[in-house]
Design a protein around this motif. Sequence first.
Motif, mmCIF file in Angstrom:
data_model
loop_
_atom_site.group_PDB
_atom_site.id
_atom_site.type_symbol
_atom_site.label_atom_id
_atom_site.label_comp_id
_atom_site.label_asym_id
_atom_site.label_seq_id
_atom_site.Cartn_x
_atom_site.Cartn_y
_atom_site.Cartn_z
ATOM 1 N N ARG A 281 58.395 92.821 23.310
ATOM 2 C CA ARG A 281 58.696 93.375 24.437
ATOM 3 C C ARG A 281 58.664 95.112 24.047
ATOM 4 O O ARG A 281 58.132 95.628 25.018
ATOM 5 N N ARG A 282 58.711 95.273 22.875
ATOM 6 C CA ARG A 282 58.641 96.667 22.333
ATOM 7 C C ARG A 282 57.234 97.088 22.894
ATOM 8 O O ARG A 282 56.078 96.650 22.757
ATOM 9 N N ARG B 121 52.699 100.748 19.241
ATOM 10 C CA ARG B 121 52.724 102.289 18.870
ATOM 11 C C ARG B 121 51.224 102.976 19.207
ATOM 12 O O ARG B 121 50.274 102.159 19.067
#
Length: 103
Positions: A52-53, A56
Amino acid sequence: MDELAEAQLTEPASEAPKAQPLRHREPWAPARKLPSGRGFLRLVTEPTPAQRRPQRAPEPPPSAPPVQAAPPPLPVAPAGPVQLNLFSWKPGPTDTPAEARHR
């Protein structure tokens, strides 16, 4: 502080907590019980917290190294006598680290 101490002393004594057996939580997703009541094996349908992050952003390209415009001016020697200090000494621009140690 006195009020707090008085309130604690006037509080009636309550019963001691009673020990209760631990229970597994009932699963909210499709699951099946494990043998001998050891818990549940549940079906994972949602992404894990690691998935879910947010992704980047790509790293920016490396920047160019800084360029010194002009060398710093050389220090001017004082005209008169000066009080010397061992802690303020710095190696000169021509000293190598080995020469600086042996002086």
